[in-house]
Design a protein around this motif. Structure first.
Motif, PDB file in Angstrom:
ATOM      1  N   ILE A 121       2.937  72.359   2.342  1.00  0.00           N
ATOM      2  CA  ILE A 121       3.870  72.408   3.458  1.00  0.00           C
ATOM      3  C   ILE A 121       5.259  72.098   2.894  1.00  0.00           C
ATOM      4  O   ILE A 121       5.473  71.033   2.314  1.00  0.00           O
ATOM      5  N   SER A 122       6.181  73.042   3.070  1.00  0.00           N
ATOM      6  CA  SER A 122       7.525  72.867   2.520  1.00  0.00           C
ATOM      7  C   SER A 122       8.310  71.835   3.323  1.00  0.00           C
ATOM      8  O   SER A 122       7.930  71.467   4.437  1.00  0.00           O
ATOM      9  N   GLU A 123       9.416  71.391   2.753  1.00  0.00           N
ATOM     10  CA  GLU A 123      10.281  70.429   3.440  1.00  0.00           C
ATOM     11  C   GLU A 123      10.783  71.001   4.771  1.00  0.00           C
ATOM     12  O   GLU A 123      10.850  70.284   5.773  1.00  0.00           O
ATOM     13  N   GLU A 124      11.142  72.277   4.774  1.00  0.00           N
ATOM     14  CA  GLU A 124      11.648  72.908   5.995  1.00  0.00           C
ATOM     15  C   GLU A 124      10.575  72.942   7.089  1.00  0.00           C
ATOM     16  O   GLU A 124      10.871  72.710   8.264  1.00  0.00           O
ATOM     17  N   GLU A 125       9.341  73.234   6.678  1.00  0.00           N
ATOM     18  CA  GLU A 125       8.240  73.268   7.645  1.00  0.00           C
ATOM     19  C   GLU A 125       7.959  71.872   8.193  1.00  0.00           C
ATOM     20  O   GLU A 125       7.735  71.705   9.398  1.00  0.00           O
ATOM     21  N   MET A 126       8.002  70.869   7.326  1.00  0.00           N
ATOM     22  CA  MET A 126       7.798  69.483   7.777  1.00  0.00           C
ATOM     23  C   MET A 126       8.891  69.079   8.764  1.00  0.00           C
ATOM     24  O   MET A 126       8.621  68.435   9.768  1.00  0.00           O
ATOM     25  N   LYS A 127      10.121  69.479   8.465  1.00  0.00           N
ATOM     26  CA  LYS A 127      11.249  69.145   9.336  1.00  0.00           C
ATOM     27  C   LYS A 127      11.085  69.818  10.698  1.00  0.00           C
ATOM     28  O   LYS A 127      11.371  69.204  11.730  1.00  0.00           O
ATOM     29  N   ALA A 128      10.610  71.063  10.714  1.00  0.00           N
ATOM     30  CA  ALA A 128      10.407  71.770  11.981  1.00  0.00           C
ATOM     31  C   ALA A 128       9.371  71.050  12.844  1.00  0.00           C
ATOM     32  O   ALA A 128       9.558  70.891  14.054  1.00  0.00           O
ATOM     33  N   VAL A 129       8.292  70.597  12.233  1.00  0.00           N
ATOM     34  CA  VAL A 129       7.258  69.858  12.971  1.00  0.00           C
ATOM     35  C   VAL A 129       7.834  68.532  13.473  1.00  0.00           C
ATOM     36  O   VAL A 129       7.642  68.155  14.635  1.00  0.00           O
ATOM     37  N   ALA A 130       8.555  67.820  12.606  1.00  0.00           N
ATOM     38  CA  ALA A 130       9.147  66.529  12.996  1.00  0.00           C
ATOM     39  C   ALA A 130      10.146  66.705  14.136  1.00  0.00           C
ATOM     40  O   ALA A 130      10.159  65.916  15.094  1.00  0.00           O
ATOM     41  N   ASP A 131      10.975  67.751  14.061  1.00  0.00           N
ATOM     42  CA  ASP A 131      11.948  68.016  15.124  1.00  0.00           C
ATOM     43  C   ASP A 131      11.243  68.292  16.452  1.00  0.00           C
ATOM     44  O   ASP A 131      11.673  67.830  17.508  1.00  0.00           O
ATOM     45  N   TYR A 132      10.152  69.055  16.385  1.00  0.00           N
ATOM     46  CA  TYR A 132       9.388  69.358  17.600  1.00  0.00           C
ATOM     47  C   TYR A 132       8.841  68.070  18.210  1.00  0.00           C
ATOM     48  O   TYR A 132       8.930  67.859  19.428  1.00  0.00           O
ATOM     49  N   LEU A 133       8.283  67.205  17.366  1.00  0.00           N
ATOM     50  CA  LEU A 133       7.721  65.948  17.868  1.00  0.00           C
ATOM     51  C   LEU A 133       8.799  65.053  18.471  1.00  0.00           C
ATOM     52  O   LEU A 133       8.574  64.408  19.496  1.00  0.00           O
ATOM     53  N   GLN A 134       9.968  65.032  17.861  1.00  0.00           N
ATOM     54  CA  GLN A 134      11.060  64.222  18.401  1.00  0.00           C
ATOM     55  C   GLN A 134      11.547  64.777  19.734  1.00  0.00           C
ATOM     56  O   GLN A 134      11.889  64.018  20.634  1.00  0.00           O
ATOM     57  N   THR A 135      11.564  66.093  19.848  1.00  0.00           N
ATOM     58  CA  THR A 135      12.009  66.732  21.087  1.00  0.00           C
ATOM     59  C   THR A 135      11.000  66.533  22.209  1.00  0.00           C
ATOM     60  O   THR A 135      11.369  66.187  23.333  1.00  0.00           O
ATOM     61  N   ARG A 136       9.723  66.755  21.903  1.00  0.00           N
ATOM     62  CA  ARG A 136       8.666  66.705  22.917  1.00  0.00           C
ATOM     63  C   ARG A 136       8.171  65.291  23.192  1.00  0.00           C
ATOM     64  O   ARG A 136       7.634  65.023  24.257  1.00  0.00           O
ATOM     65  N   GLY A 137       8.280  64.435  22.219  1.00  0.00           N
ATOM     66  CA  GLY A 137       7.719  63.097  22.392  1.00  0.00           C
ATOM     67  C   GLY A 137       6.228  63.111  22.141  1.00  0.00           C
ATOM     68  O   GLY A 137       5.758  63.696  21.181  1.00  0.00           O
ATOM     69  N   ARG A 138       5.497  62.557  23.038  1.00  0.00           N
ATOM     70  CA  ARG A 138       4.043  62.438  22.882  1.00  0.00           C
ATOM     71  C   ARG A 138       3.370  63.785  23.143  1.00  0.00           C
ATOM     72  O   ARG A 138       3.600  64.410  24.185  1.00  0.00           O
ATOM     73  N   VAL A 139       2.528  64.228  22.192  1.00  0.00           N
ATOM     74  CA  VAL A 139       1.796  65.490  22.338  1.00  0.00           C
ATOM     75  C   VAL A 139       0.346  65.285  21.933  1.00  0.00           C
ATOM     76  O   VAL A 139       0.024  64.391  21.152  1.00  0.00           O
ATOM     77  N   GLY A 140      -0.506  66.144  22.447  1.00  0.00           N
ATOM     78  CA  GLY A 140      -1.923  66.099  22.090  1.00  0.00           C
ATOM     79  C   GLY A 140      -2.177  66.814  20.776  1.00  0.00           C
ATOM     80  O   GLY A 140      -1.354  67.602  20.303  1.00  0.00           O
TER      81      GLY A 140
END
Length: 114
Positions: free
Chosen positions: A77-96
């Motif tokens: 998993i590249s740095e950019e892909e990790m950042k995209a996942v992290a950004d999504y989690l920060q935006t959405r908050g708690r997810v299943g």
């Protein structure tokens, strides 16, 4: 009097060769994205456990990042892909877990690089 000078061809050459091999190892993982650890070991003439140890070491050094599953695969998993996942989690908050898995499939490209 005879003098002998060190030409530097011994240990330095071995270190440079090891660095080249390590870079090829990293490049192979990055190119293939999803690698069977057994195939990775065969490609580099290693035992499977040695390949696993090398992947773990490279992760600890920060040279690669990814996920190793229980079926013997490593997914890079590249740095950019990790950042995209992290950004999504920060935006959405708690997810299943199911939602995170679905979204991660959108962010993480598993196709082989050419």
């Amino acid at each position: 009097m005879i003098s002998v000078e060190n030409t530097g061809s011994g240990e330095a050459d071995v270190i440079q060769e090891d660095q080249g091999l390590l870079q090829r190892f990293v490049d192979y993982i990055k190119k293939h994205k999803t690698v069977l650890l057994e195939d990775l070991a065969a490609e580099f003439g290693l035992k499977v456990q040695d390949a696993i140890n090398r992947v773990n070491g490279l992760e600890m050094m920060g040279r690669i990042s990814g996920v190793m599953d229980d079926r013997g695969k490593f997914i890079y998993i590249s740095e950019e892909e990790m950042k995209a996942v992290a950004d999504y989690l920060q935006t959405r908050g708690r997810v299943g877990i199911a939602e995170l898995a679905t979204k991660s499939n959108e962010f993480i490209d598993l196709s082989v690089a050419t």
